[in-house]
Scaffold this active site. Structure first.
Site, PDB file in Angstrom:
ATOM      1  N   ARG A   1      37.914  35.099  51.003  1.00 55.78           N
ATOM      2  CA  ARG A   1      37.954  35.340  52.337  1.00 55.78           C
ATOM      3  C   ARG A   1      39.639  35.083  52.904  1.00 55.78           C
ATOM      4  NH1 ARG A   1      33.030  31.248  53.760  1.00 55.78           N
ATOM      5  NH2 ARG A   1      34.264  30.450  51.911  1.00 55.78           N
TER       6      ARG A   1
ATOM      7  N   HIS B   1      42.350  26.123  53.169  1.00 57.49           N
ATOM      8  CA  HIS B   1      41.244  26.613  54.175  1.00 57.49           C
ATOM      9  C   HIS B   1      40.306  25.754  54.582  1.00 57.49           C
ATOM     10  CE1 HIS B   1      38.247  28.217  51.654  1.00 57.49           C
ATOM     11  NE2 HIS B   1      39.089  28.277  50.724  1.00 57.49           N
TER      12      HIS B   1
ATOM     13  N   CYS C   1      36.594  24.866  52.391  1.00 62.57           N
ATOM     14  CA  CYS C   1      36.751  25.154  51.043  1.00 62.57           C
ATOM     15  C   CYS C   1      35.579  24.741  49.961  1.00 62.57           C
ATOM     16  CB  CYS C   1      38.340  24.805  50.762  1.00 62.57           C
ATOM     17  SG  CYS C   1      38.662  25.024  48.947  1.00 62.57           S
TER      18      CYS C   1
ATOM     19  N   CYS D   1      44.000  29.340  47.528  1.00 60.88           N
ATOM     20  CA  CYS D   1      42.805  29.215  47.074  1.00 60.88           C
ATOM     21  C   CYS D   1      42.454  30.551  46.779  1.00 60.88           C
ATOM     22  CB  CYS D   1      41.685  28.476  48.090  1.00 60.88           C
ATOM     23  SG  CYS D   1      40.264  28.364  47.342  1.00 60.88           S
TER      24      CYS D   1
ATOM     25  N   ASP E   1      39.565  32.055  46.970  1.00 58.54           N
ATOM     26  CA  ASP E   1      38.432  32.362  47.981  1.00 58.54           C
ATOM     27  C   ASP E   1      38.531  33.608  48.416  1.00 58.54           C
ATOM     28  OD1 ASP E   1      36.983  32.550  50.269  1.00 58.54           O
ATOM     29  OD2 ASP E   1      36.322  30.514  50.185  1.00 58.54           O
TER      30      ASP E   1
HETATM   31 ZN   LIG Z   1      38.860  27.399  49.023  1.00 52.25          ZN
END
Ligand SMILES: [Zn+2]
Length: 209
Positions: free
Chosen positions: A44, A96, A99, A40, A42
């Protein structure tokens, strides 16, 4: 401040050379990662950081909610290059918990263009609604949908001619489904890795895709 990023970069590069004078020369001359990471976007969940891999050790493709559409020219090109040219031995699909893309696919609201991108997760949500409804709360349902989304992308990867051809040629190529926990930083494996067409067919049956 944006200038700080460039300053940090200079410090980082200097530190690498201090530790190993040939660091960049070696990287420049050779890219031979053993892993392809499909994850992803993302911020993080940075692939190298959470797996302890150095530059040169993992080929990375990230998008919102680690989806692979059948007609995704970007994702499929990355996959082909990684398998056929770099000859990676492992493809890791890592989603994750928590999400945002999975949340958006399940909340029933309209979010614009991204809804088209998230369509495969919306379809999963509908297909698995009876199973998800048995879970104790909304959090558990979303966590499970994050896992199902990883399993679906694993299935999509194994259904591509790129991966099928590698297996038909007798190549060692394993596809792994993982989920990362934002709360504890731990990666969990979602079951056995898929290393051939038999495992791929079982995954397809499980997901009904
Ligand atoms: Zn995500």
């Amino acid at each position: 401040m944006i200038e700080e990023l460039l300053a940090h970069n200079k410090e980082w590069a200097a530190q690498r050379v201090l530790e190993d004078p040939n660091y960049f020369k070696r990287l420049k001359d050779l890219q031979s990662p053993r892993y392809l990471w499909i994850g992803c976007s993302d911020s993080r969940v940075p692939a190298n950081v959470i797996t302890g891999l150095q530059p040169g050790e993992v080929f990375v493709h990230r998008n919102v909610a680690n989806v692979l559409h059948p007609g995704d020219l970007n994702g499929l090109s990355v996959l082909q290059y990684a398998v056929e040219v770099l000859r990676v031995e492992h493809i890791i699909v890592c989603g994750h918990y928590g999400c945002g893309g999975v949340v958006a696919a399940a909340d029933g609201l309209r979010h614009g263009l991204i809804d088209h991108w998230l369509r495969p997760i919306m379809d999963l949500h509908e297909r698995f609604e009876p199973d998800l409804a048995k879970l104790p709360d909304a959090r558990a349902r979303l966590d499970r949908l994050c896992e199902l989304n990883v399993e679906q992308t694993v299935m999509r990867v194994t259904q591509t001619p790129v991966v099928e051809d590698a297996w038909l040629a007798g190549r060692m190529l394993a596809v792994h489904g993982w989920v990362y926990g934002l709360e504890d930083g731990i990666i969990r494996s979602l079951g056995p890795s898929i290393t051939g067409t038999t495992g791929a067919a079982e995954q397809r049956e499980k997901l009904g895709g």
